[in-house]
Design a protein around this motif. Structure first.
Motif, PDB file in Angstrom:
ATOM      1  N   ASN A 129     -11.581  -5.823   2.881  1.00  0.00           N
ATOM      2  CA  ASN A 129     -11.197  -7.215   3.134  1.00  0.00           C
ATOM      3  C   ASN A 129     -10.256  -7.677   2.038  1.00  0.00           C
ATOM      4  O   ASN A 129     -10.660  -7.839   0.905  1.00  0.00           O
ATOM      5  CB  ASN A 129     -12.432  -8.131   3.157  1.00  0.00           C
ATOM      6  CG  ASN A 129     -13.304  -7.854   4.343  1.00  0.00           C
ATOM      7  OD1 ASN A 129     -12.806  -7.600   5.429  1.00  0.00           O
ATOM      8  ND2 ASN A 129     -14.612  -7.867   4.142  1.00  0.00           N
ATOM      9  N   ASN A 130      -8.987  -7.829   2.392  1.00  0.00           N
ATOM     10  CA  ASN A 130      -7.964  -8.295   1.458  1.00  0.00           C
ATOM     11  C   ASN A 130      -7.891  -7.379   0.234  1.00  0.00           C
ATOM     12  O   ASN A 130      -7.985  -7.824  -0.901  1.00  0.00           O
ATOM     13  CB  ASN A 130      -8.225  -9.753   1.057  1.00  0.00           C
ATOM     14  CG  ASN A 130      -7.016 -10.388   0.414  1.00  0.00           C
ATOM     15  OD1 ASN A 130      -5.883  -9.959   0.613  1.00  0.00           O
ATOM     16  ND2 ASN A 130      -7.248 -11.404  -0.388  1.00  0.00           N
ATOM     17  N   VAL A 131      -7.729  -6.088   0.493  1.00  0.00           N
ATOM     18  CA  VAL A 131      -7.715  -5.064  -0.558  1.00  0.00           C
ATOM     19  C   VAL A 131      -6.322  -4.445  -0.614  1.00  0.00           C
ATOM     20  O   VAL A 131      -5.661  -4.267   0.413  1.00  0.00           O
ATOM     21  CB  VAL A 131      -8.791  -3.982  -0.265  1.00  0.00           C
ATOM     22  CG1 VAL A 131      -8.734  -2.856  -1.277  1.00  0.00           C
ATOM     23  CG2 VAL A 131     -10.168  -4.616  -0.241  1.00  0.00           C
ATOM     24  N   GLU A 132      -5.881  -4.087  -1.824  1.00  0.00           N
ATOM     25  CA  GLU A 132      -4.566  -3.460  -1.992  1.00  0.00           C
ATOM     26  C   GLU A 132      -4.535  -2.099  -1.312  1.00  0.00           C
ATOM     27  O   GLU A 132      -5.536  -1.365  -1.284  1.00  0.00           O
ATOM     28  CB  GLU A 132      -4.239  -3.303  -3.471  1.00  0.00           C
ATOM     29  CG  GLU A 132      -3.951  -4.620  -4.159  1.00  0.00           C
ATOM     30  CD  GLU A 132      -3.566  -4.444  -5.625  1.00  0.00           C
ATOM     31  OE1 GLU A 132      -3.670  -3.317  -6.157  1.00  0.00           O
ATOM     32  OE2 GLU A 132      -3.148  -5.442  -6.233  1.00  0.00           O
ATOM     33  N   ALA A 154       6.365  -0.906  -4.379  1.00  0.00           N
ATOM     34  CA  ALA A 154       5.960  -2.252  -3.952  1.00  0.00           C
ATOM     35  C   ALA A 154       4.861  -2.201  -2.892  1.00  0.00           C
ATOM     36  O   ALA A 154       4.065  -3.139  -2.762  1.00  0.00           O
ATOM     37  CB  ALA A 154       7.161  -3.022  -3.416  1.00  0.00           C
ATOM     38  N   THR A 155       4.791  -1.107  -2.139  1.00  0.00           N
ATOM     39  CA  THR A 155       3.761  -1.006  -1.091  1.00  0.00           C
ATOM     40  C   THR A 155       2.362  -0.816  -1.669  1.00  0.00           C
ATOM     41  O   THR A 155       1.378  -1.063  -0.976  1.00  0.00           O
ATOM     42  CB  THR A 155       4.073   0.147  -0.122  1.00  0.00           C
ATOM     43  OG1 THR A 155       4.154   1.364  -0.869  1.00  0.00           O
ATOM     44  CG2 THR A 155       5.353  -0.108   0.642  1.00  0.00           C
ATOM     45  N   ARG A 156       2.249  -0.404  -2.920  1.00  0.00           N
ATOM     46  CA  ARG A 156       0.924  -0.204  -3.532  1.00  0.00           C
ATOM     47  C   ARG A 156       0.107  -1.497  -3.546  1.00  0.00           C
ATOM     48  O   ARG A 156      -1.103  -1.463  -3.396  1.00  0.00           O
ATOM     49  CB  ARG A 156       1.071   0.273  -4.979  1.00  0.00           C
ATOM     50  CG  ARG A 156       1.508   1.684  -5.141  1.00  0.00           C
ATOM     51  CD  ARG A 156       1.598   2.027  -6.632  1.00  0.00           C
ATOM     52  NE  ARG A 156       2.067   3.369  -6.831  1.00  0.00           N
ATOM     53  CZ  ARG A 156       1.278   4.428  -6.922  1.00  0.00           C
ATOM     54  NH1 ARG A 156      -0.010   4.282  -6.836  1.00  0.00           N
ATOM     55  NH2 ARG A 156       1.783   5.623  -7.106  1.00  0.00           N
ATOM     56  N   PHE A 180       1.056  -2.453  10.967  1.00  0.00           N
ATOM     57  CA  PHE A 180       1.567  -3.497  10.081  1.00  0.00           C
ATOM     58  C   PHE A 180       3.059  -3.257   9.852  1.00  0.00           C
ATOM     59  O   PHE A 180       3.511  -2.123   9.751  1.00  0.00           O
ATOM     60  CB  PHE A 180       0.816  -3.497   8.745  1.00  0.00           C
ATOM     61  CG  PHE A 180      -0.648  -3.807   8.892  1.00  0.00           C
ATOM     62  CD1 PHE A 180      -1.073  -5.111   9.070  1.00  0.00           C
ATOM     63  CD2 PHE A 180      -1.588  -2.793   8.871  1.00  0.00           C
ATOM     64  CE1 PHE A 180      -2.413  -5.400   9.218  1.00  0.00           C
ATOM     65  CE2 PHE A 180      -2.928  -3.081   9.019  1.00  0.00           C
ATOM     66  CZ  PHE A 180      -3.351  -4.383   9.193  1.00  0.00           C
ATOM     67  N   GLU A 181       3.824  -4.324   9.738  1.00  0.00           N
ATOM     68  CA  GLU A 181       5.277  -4.229   9.658  1.00  0.00           C
ATOM     69  C   GLU A 181       5.794  -3.690   8.334  1.00  0.00           C
ATOM     70  O   GLU A 181       6.781  -2.977   8.286  1.00  0.00           O
ATOM     71  CB  GLU A 181       5.899  -5.617   9.873  1.00  0.00           C
ATOM     72  CG  GLU A 181       5.685  -6.174  11.250  1.00  0.00           C
ATOM     73  CD  GLU A 181       6.249  -7.582  11.381  1.00  0.00           C
ATOM     74  OE1 GLU A 181       6.962  -8.040  10.463  1.00  0.00           O
ATOM     75  OE2 GLU A 181       5.974  -8.210  12.403  1.00  0.00           O
ATOM     76  N   LYS A 182       5.172  -4.004   7.244  1.00  0.00           N
ATOM     77  CA  LYS A 182       5.747  -3.732   5.920  1.00  0.00           C
ATOM     78  C   LYS A 182       5.487  -2.325   5.402  1.00  0.00           C
ATOM     79  O   LYS A 182       5.885  -1.997   4.292  1.00  0.00           O
ATOM     80  CB  LYS A 182       5.205  -4.743   4.911  1.00  0.00           C
ATOM     81  CG  LYS A 182       5.629  -6.151   5.211  1.00  0.00           C
ATOM     82  CD  LYS A 182       5.181  -7.094   4.149  1.00  0.00           C
ATOM     83  CE  LYS A 182       5.691  -8.490   4.447  1.00  0.00           C
ATOM     84  NZ  LYS A 182       5.416  -9.432   3.405  1.00  0.00           N
ATOM     85  N   VAL A 183       4.835  -1.493   6.178  1.00  0.00           N
ATOM     86  CA  VAL A 183       4.474  -0.178   5.670  1.00  0.00           C
ATOM     87  C   VAL A 183       4.570   0.859   6.798  1.00  0.00           C
ATOM     88  O   VAL A 183       4.348   0.538   7.967  1.00  0.00           O
ATOM     89  CB  VAL A 183       3.055  -0.218   5.046  1.00  0.00           C
ATOM     90  CG1 VAL A 183       2.005  -0.441   6.098  1.00  0.00           C
ATOM     91  CG2 VAL A 183       2.767   1.020   4.243  1.00  0.00           C
ATOM     92  N   HIS A 184       4.916   2.109   6.413  1.00  0.00           N
ATOM     93  CA  HIS A 184       4.952   3.208   7.384  1.00  0.00           C
ATOM     94  C   HIS A 184       4.372   4.456   6.715  1.00  0.00           C
ATOM     95  O   HIS A 184       4.826   4.866   5.650  1.00  0.00           O
ATOM     96  CB  HIS A 184       6.388   3.476   7.852  1.00  0.00           C
ATOM     97  CG  HIS A 184       6.463   4.576   8.849  1.00  0.00           C
ATOM     98  ND1 HIS A 184       5.998   4.444  10.135  1.00  0.00           N
ATOM     99  CD2 HIS A 184       6.919   5.849   8.736  1.00  0.00           C
ATOM    100  CE1 HIS A 184       6.160   5.574  10.784  1.00  0.00           C
ATOM    101  NE2 HIS A 184       6.730   6.455   9.952  1.00  0.00           N
ATOM    102  N   LEU A 185       3.354   5.036   7.356  1.00  0.00           N
ATOM    103  CA  LEU A 185       2.673   6.200   6.804  1.00  0.00           C
ATOM    104  C   LEU A 185       2.896   7.403   7.722  1.00  0.00           C
ATOM    105  O   LEU A 185       2.850   7.269   8.949  1.00  0.00           O
ATOM    106  CB  LEU A 185       1.168   5.948   6.690  1.00  0.00           C
ATOM    107  CG  LEU A 185       0.695   4.998   5.606  1.00  0.00           C
ATOM    108  CD1 LEU A 185       0.914   3.569   5.969  1.00  0.00           C
ATOM    109  CD2 LEU A 185      -0.763   5.237   5.328  1.00  0.00           C
ATOM    110  N   THR A 186       3.116   8.560   7.094  1.00  0.00           N
ATOM    111  CA  THR A 186       3.228   9.800   7.860  1.00  0.00           C
ATOM    112  C   THR A 186       2.330  10.842   7.204  1.00  0.00           C
ATOM    113  O   THR A 186       2.136  10.856   5.987  1.00  0.00           O
ATOM    114  CB  THR A 186       4.686  10.318   7.868  1.00  0.00           C
ATOM    115  OG1 THR A 186       5.155  10.444   6.525  1.00  0.00           O
ATOM    116  CG2 THR A 186       5.591   9.380   8.642  1.00  0.00           C
ATOM    117  N   LEU A 187       1.779  11.733   8.036  1.00  0.00           N
ATOM    118  CA  LEU A 187       0.890  12.799   7.572  1.00  0.00           C
ATOM    119  C   LEU A 187       1.555  14.125   7.806  1.00  0.00           C
ATOM    120  O   LEU A 187       1.976  14.445   8.923  1.00  0.00           O
ATOM    121  CB  LEU A 187      -0.444  12.740   8.314  1.00  0.00           C
ATOM    122  CG  LEU A 187      -1.445  13.839   8.016  1.00  0.00           C
ATOM    123  CD1 LEU A 187      -1.902  13.777   6.552  1.00  0.00           C
ATOM    124  CD2 LEU A 187      -2.633  13.745   8.948  1.00  0.00           C
TER     125      LEU A 187
END
Length: 195
Positions: A129-132, A154-156, A180-187
């Motif tokens: 809940n509201n965690v970085e 900045a994404t951290r 979410f718009e501000k982040v993109h993750l790939t595996l």
């Protein structure tokens, strides 16, 4: 009977003659107070009232002392609880050494990474809940045994509300975060890259 007649005369004076009203007023006896006696009673009451006022400052001082003592005890209790909570949080953080790394750091410790079978037995439901994002990725790294690389520092510090269950796949979790718009993750090859 005399009092009843006087009351009737007072309520309905129009029914009586002037002589009857004068006679009633002459018969009425109004006691005249003794001024000296009343003055002595007033002084006695006033003296008792002043005596009570002399205790007022003492009462207020006692109340202030009690309030100050209670405030100090409350502050000490709150400080103690906060300190205990911080110590507990630090102990938990020390137990969960993150595998999150910067892009340049590629040191690998294969001996400390649990096998897939071991991770499946220790994995738990997670709720943030509201965690970085950095903290979320630390837990993801621990649960799924993957490396995490941040390409954008900045994404951290982006904050998220996120929940996953122990049996969710890592790809399901990444898909939720990618909504979410501000982040993109790939595996790729047990490494999560965050842009």
């Amino acid at each position: 009977m005399k009092n009843e007649k006087q009351i009737r005369m007072l309520l309905h004076p129009e029914q009586y003659s002037d002589e009857q009203l004068d006679q009633m007023l002459d018969e009425s006896h109004i006691p005249v107070p003794d001024v000296d006696e009343e003055w002595q009673q007033f002084k006695a009451r006033r003296h008792g009232h002043n005596r009570r006022r002399t205790h007022q400052p003492v009462r207020w001082a006692a109340i202030l002392v009690i309030v100050a003592a209670l405030s100090g005890i409350t502050y000490a209790a709150i400080h103690h609880l906060r300190q205990a909570r911080e110590e507990k949080k630090a102990a938990v953080e020390n137990q969960q050494k993150p595998m999150v790394q910067k892009e340049a750091a590629t040191a690998d410790v294969p001996a400390l990474t649990p096998t897939v079978e071991e991770r499946d037995t220790i994995r738990q439901d997670q709720q943030f809940n509201n965690v970085e994002l950095q903290q979320i990725m630390q837990q993801l790294s621990l649960d799924y045994g993957v490396k995490v690389v941040f390409k954008n520092e900045a994404t951290r510090t982006l904050r998220f509300y996120l929940k996953w269950e122990a049996n969710d796949s890592i790809q399901d979790i990444l898909n939720r975060i990618n909504h979410f718009e501000k982040v993109h993750l790939t595996l790729s090859d047990a490494t999560i890259t965050i842009e």
